[in-house]
Motif scaffolding. Structure first.
Motif, PDB file in Angstrom:
ATOM      1  N   UNK A 159      50.345  15.972   7.997  1.00  0.00           N
ATOM      2  CA  UNK A 159      49.140  16.803   7.943  1.00  0.00           C
ATOM      3  C   UNK A 159      49.406  18.066   7.135  1.00  0.00           C
ATOM      4  N   UNK A 160      50.622  18.623   7.277  1.00  0.00           N
ATOM      5  CA  UNK A 160      50.988  19.812   6.497  1.00  0.00           C
ATOM      6  C   UNK A 160      50.919  19.520   5.006  1.00  0.00           C
ATOM      7  N   UNK A 161      51.361  18.322   4.603  1.00  0.00           N
ATOM      8  CA  UNK A 161      51.273  17.929   3.190  1.00  0.00           C
ATOM      9  C   UNK A 161      49.828  17.844   2.734  1.00  0.00           C
ATOM     10  N   UNK A 181      39.054  26.885   7.907  1.00  0.00           N
ATOM     11  CA  UNK A 181      38.999  26.119   6.657  1.00  0.00           C
ATOM     12  C   UNK A 181      39.761  24.801   6.822  1.00  0.00           C
ATOM     13  N   UNK A 182      40.625  24.724   7.825  1.00  0.00           N
ATOM     14  CA  UNK A 182      41.396  23.502   8.084  1.00  0.00           C
ATOM     15  C   UNK A 182      40.508  22.332   8.489  1.00  0.00           C
ATOM     16  N   UNK A 183      39.298  22.621   8.972  1.00  0.00           N
ATOM     17  CA  UNK A 183      38.401  21.533   9.370  1.00  0.00           C
ATOM     18  C   UNK A 183      37.940  20.720   8.160  1.00  0.00           C
ATOM     19  N   UNK A 184      38.206  21.236   6.945  1.00  0.00           N
ATOM     20  CA  UNK A 184      37.884  20.482   5.727  1.00  0.00           C
ATOM     21  C   UNK A 184      38.990  19.495   5.361  1.00  0.00           C
ATOM     22  N   UNK A 185      40.079  19.509   6.141  1.00  0.00           N
ATOM     23  CA  UNK A 185      41.213  18.616   5.891  1.00  0.00           C
ATOM     24  C   UNK A 185      41.103  17.424   6.833  1.00  0.00           C
ATOM     25  N   UNK A 186      41.331  16.227   6.291  1.00  0.00           N
ATOM     26  CA  UNK A 186      41.212  15.005   7.081  1.00  0.00           C
ATOM     27  C   UNK A 186      42.107  15.060   8.315  1.00  0.00           C
ATOM     28  N   UNK A 187      41.553  14.647   9.437  1.00  0.00           N
ATOM     29  CA  UNK A 187      42.240  14.535  10.725  1.00  0.00           C
ATOM     30  C   UNK A 187      42.536  15.879  11.383  1.00  0.00           C
ATOM     31  N   UNK A 188      41.937  16.955  10.870  1.00  0.00           N
ATOM     32  CA  UNK A 188      42.023  18.236  11.582  1.00  0.00           C
ATOM     33  C   UNK A 188      40.612  18.637  11.969  1.00  0.00           C
ATOM     34  N   UNK A 189      40.376  18.752  13.249  1.00  0.00           N
ATOM     35  CA  UNK A 189      39.053  19.131  13.730  1.00  0.00           C
ATOM     36  C   UNK A 189      39.015  20.559  14.221  1.00  0.00           C
ATOM     37  N   UNK A 193      42.050  23.543  14.784  1.00  0.00           N
ATOM     38  CA  UNK A 193      41.903  24.784  14.013  1.00  0.00           C
ATOM     39  C   UNK A 193      41.758  25.980  14.950  1.00  0.00           C
ATOM     40  N   UNK A 194      41.088  25.773  16.078  1.00  0.00           N
ATOM     41  CA  UNK A 194      40.887  26.854  17.046  1.00  0.00           C
ATOM     42  C   UNK A 194      42.211  27.259  17.690  1.00  0.00           C
ATOM     43  N   UNK A 214      29.571  25.564  15.188  1.00  0.00           N
ATOM     44  CA  UNK A 214      28.242  24.993  14.908  1.00  0.00           C
ATOM     45  C   UNK A 214      28.385  23.701  14.104  1.00  0.00           C
ATOM     46  N   UNK A 215      29.220  23.742  13.062  1.00  0.00           N
ATOM     47  CA  UNK A 215      29.435  22.546  12.240  1.00  0.00           C
ATOM     48  C   UNK A 215      30.071  21.426  13.060  1.00  0.00           C
ATOM     49  N   UNK A 216      30.998  21.784  13.943  1.00  0.00           N
ATOM     50  CA  UNK A 216      31.651  20.786  14.794  1.00  0.00           C
ATOM     51  C   UNK A 216      30.623  20.086  15.680  1.00  0.00           C
ATOM     52  N   UNK A 217      29.748  20.866  16.314  1.00  0.00           N
ATOM     53  CA  UNK A 217      28.741  20.291  17.211  1.00  0.00           C
ATOM     54  C   UNK A 217      27.772  19.399  16.431  1.00  0.00           C
ATOM     55  N   UNK A 218      27.324  19.849  15.251  1.00  0.00           N
ATOM     56  CA  UNK A 218      26.395  19.050  14.446  1.00  0.00           C
ATOM     57  C   UNK A 218      27.053  17.759  13.957  1.00  0.00           C
TER      58      UNK A 218
END
Length: 698
Positions: A159-161, A181-189, A193-194, A214-218
């Motif tokens: 994931x770091x890569x 901004x990590x939520x834009x990386x695959x497999x990080x929700x 990130x929180x 908000x984006x997570x809930x939507x």
């Protein structure tokens, strides 16, 4: 413009500090100086890295304008070992990495960068190899620095890569400023990130956190529940639950204000949607309206008569009406349950159309490969998946679109209850005006796994022509599977004739007894494992897909060559399912195959006639498929279906769920569970509601 400079040192005092902007004194190896910029969430005495340019101020004279910064968190020995052995430094594995860190300490990367000579003293490194390692550290220092820090935040190497690949050498600065901004990386929700945000010190009522929530809930509502929007009140409630889990730090007003500030969401009449979803629904509605027109006024009665005589069949009035409808309208819908002759009607439509319009191009398609193969078998005409029809590329973009429409005069799209918003939008956009489009499906089945409720929304529009077939044909009526499917749809209890061998109900109460019965049935059925499918309403729990897959695998395929990925073990002979569309590999969400061989870290899976190679990282998109969810089984047919039903599935027990599961079986249905759970499922005729705008747009 002066050239950018970099310094590492200590923040010794604040001259000015307000919200995100600070002026401070900074001490580095080059001396002390004044610096200013958006440096926040740090304190006096913190060690930081800064990058920027020198400028002259009328009061503070020469000072350093900070463009990028990073708080330096002490790096542990384990983090550096993991970074050195992550694969970027050829020939340095965990053992050698440990020796290097033991010799040079936790600042090994910086020491090697400044002076590689100490590397020569590490046991097992020749002078030549030490020089090569030093050179590779210099070339990959930024990546190694990022990996070392991220591993310290409990992020895996892989994931770091991905994070480094996404953000480059500034990854840590981006994360430091806004870890969400990590939520834009695959497999990080959002949850991960929180966690990182808390370690960095981001405020719990930070606008970044609220907007990410908000984006997570939507997105969760979209992909997990199929909703294309949420009512504002429901969105606020869910966000409050998510963001105030530990303490009340975010207010309803904070959420409302953030929603109104976000460019990626749209609020219409107190309905909140992701912007791209709004555009997709509007595009789909516009194209449905464009295609929904009367094209011709052909009377095919004489051709239908010839067809009936040649095939020695008699079409019902509804079937004949469907032929007339499909020939004369740009868009029409054919619906009905099992055994009512949908496939026979499709075959009649194709033959009659071809007779009247020789040379015209006819295409058949369905959302999945399994559904496409089924329609090919019964119609006699080659069908393909909608993905292949649209020639979707590696990035998921269709080659056929409004600028490059499909070359097609009649398109029959089967199993359209499975089509989600994305697939339907791409399909309708690629169909040229004047093409006759027939959508076929059963709205009593479950809606699509993906977002939207396309077929049901289309049928809610009264001006779209449709024919619903209701008459169950005599041959089909002999099947207890079809008879009981229609009884379930009417809310009637099952009728099982024990003298027949196509429908069984084994009453079992305890989960352990249900599992034993399932295993016994699998062992006694005279079918290949690939032809037997266990279908569960849920993923979790003792009778969910996850546990049942492990149990069944251990019972019928306990030995043999295996490969382990995360918490999954795959063995040669295992039945597996693809869980994500992979356009490059040509396998799609829901495709079921069998593991044929394992070579090193690669695994080969046969999907029908195609042998597909999976690299180790790609195994993430595979799961065992001895048991799959009923949702995942849509569009499929299996010779035998086994369905556990228990009150522990209460939340999912519904008529359309049971109906969908039973109609997946071609020859045999076995229900194992309690009569109470069965009665609940048949009685519950409240389909899961989905918030969608398509029906209103139509």
């Amino acid at each position: 413009m002066s050239e950018a400079q970099e310094y590492t040192g200590v923040l010794t005092e604040f001259i000015y500090r307000k919200e995100r902007f600070s002026i401070f004194r900074f001490r580095s190896a080059n001396g002390s100086f004044t610096a200013l910029g958006e440096v926040y969430n740090i304190n006096k005495g913190d060690k930081i890295f800064i990058r920027g340019t020198w400028e002259t101020h009328p009061v503070y004279k020469k000072q350093f304008r900070v463009k990028a910064w990073e708080k330096i968190v002490p790096t542990s020995r384990e983090n550096v070992i993991e970074a050195l052995s992550c694969g970027l430094i050829k020939g340095v594995g965990p053992v050698m990495a440990e020796r290097i860190v033991d010799k040079l300490g936790v600042n090994a990367l910086e020491i090697i960068l400044e002076n590689p000579e100490p590397l020569k003293e590490v046991k097992g490194l020749s002078p030549k190899k030490a020089a090569e390692v030093a050179q590779m550290v210099a070339q990959t220092y930024d990546a190694l620095r990022v990996v070392a820090k991220l591993v310290g935040w409990e992020i895996t190497q892989k994931t770091a890569f991905r994070i480094y690949k996404k953000f480059g050498r500034s990854a840590l600065e981006y994360i430091q400023a806004n870890p969400y901004c990590l939520t834009n990386v695959e497999q990080i929700g959002f949850i991960k990130a929180d966690e990182i945000a808390r370690k960095i010190g981001i405020d719990k009522n930070s606008p970044y956190r609220i907007k990410a929530g908000i984006l997570f809930v939507l997105n969760e509502a979209l992909w997990d529940n199929g909703h294309t929007y949420l009512p504002l009140g429901e969105l606020i409630r869910k966000c409050m639950e998510l963001l105030n889990k530990d303490d009340a730090c975010v207010s309803e007003q904070d959420i409302t204000e953030s929603v109104n500030e976000m460019d990626s969401v749209i609020v219409q009449e107190h309905r909140v949607s992701l912007k791209w979803v709004v555009h997709y629904e509007k595009s789909l509605a516009q194209n449905i309206k464009r295609l929904n027109r009367k094209i011709s006024d052909i009377n095919p009665a004489p051709v239908i008569q010839c067809y009936e005589a040649k095939e020695k069949i008699k079409l019902t009035d509804d079937q004949k009406q469907a032929v007339v409808m499909a020939l004369n309208h740009g868009l029409s819908v054919l619906t009905g349950g099992p055994g009512v002759g949908k496939t026979a009607t499709i075959k009649a439509i194709i033959t009659v159309y071809k007779t009247i319009n020789p040379g015209h191009i006819i295409k058949l398609a369905a959302p999945t490969g399994r559904a496409a193969r089924r329609i090919t078998e019964v119609s006699g005409k080659e069908a393909t998946t909608l993905h292949k029809l649209l020639e979707v590329n590696r990035e998921g973009r269709p080659s056929f679109n409004k600028h490059n429409p499909l070359s097609c005069d009649l398109l029959v799209a089967d199993e359209m209850s499975m089509a989600d918003l994305i697939l339907a939008k791409n399909l309708f956009e690629a169909i040229k005006t004047g093409t006759r489009v027939l959508l076929v499906g059963d709205i009593d089945q479950l809606p699509s796994v993906g977002p939207g409720n396309i077929l049901r929304d289309i049928l809610s529009c009264n001006n779209i022509p449709r024919v619903t077939l209701n008459k169950v044909f005599r041959q089909a009526a002999k099947s207890q599977i079809i008879a009981n499917a229609h009884r379930i749809n009417k809310g009637q209890q099952l009728m099982i004739d024990t003298s027949k061998t196509d429908f069984f109900f084994f009453e079992r109460e305890e989960p352990g007894d249900i599992i034993k019965c399932i295993l016994h049935c699998i062992s006694k059925l005279e079918y290949d494992v690939a032809d037997i499918q266990v279908l569960s309403p849920l993923k979790k729990g003792p009778l969910g897909t996850q546990e049942l897959n492990k149990t069944i695998q251990e019972a019928i395929n306990p030995k043999g060559q295996a490969i382990k990925y995360s918490d999954r073990i795959f063995r040669v002979g295992d039945k597996v399912i693809q869980t994500k569309n992979d356009y490059e590999m040509g396998v799609f969400n829901g495709d079921i195959g069998v593991v044929k061989k394992i070579e090193g870290s690669s695994m080969f899976v046969q999907f029908n006639g195609d042998l597909v190679k999976y690299g180790y990282g790609q195994l993430n998109n595979l799961e065992l498929a001895y048991c799959i969810t009923i949702h995942k089984s849509q569009g499929s047919e299996f010779k035998a279906v086994i369905i556990p039903l228990t009150s522990s599935h209460y939340i999912m027990l519904a008529r359309n769920l049971l109906y969908t599961a039973i109609t997946r079986a071609r020859e045999k249905v076995i229900l194992v569970g309690t009569r109470k759970a069965l009665a609940i499922a048949i009685r519950n005729n409240t389909p899961v509601m989905r918030y969608t705008k398509l029906k209103n747009l139509l």
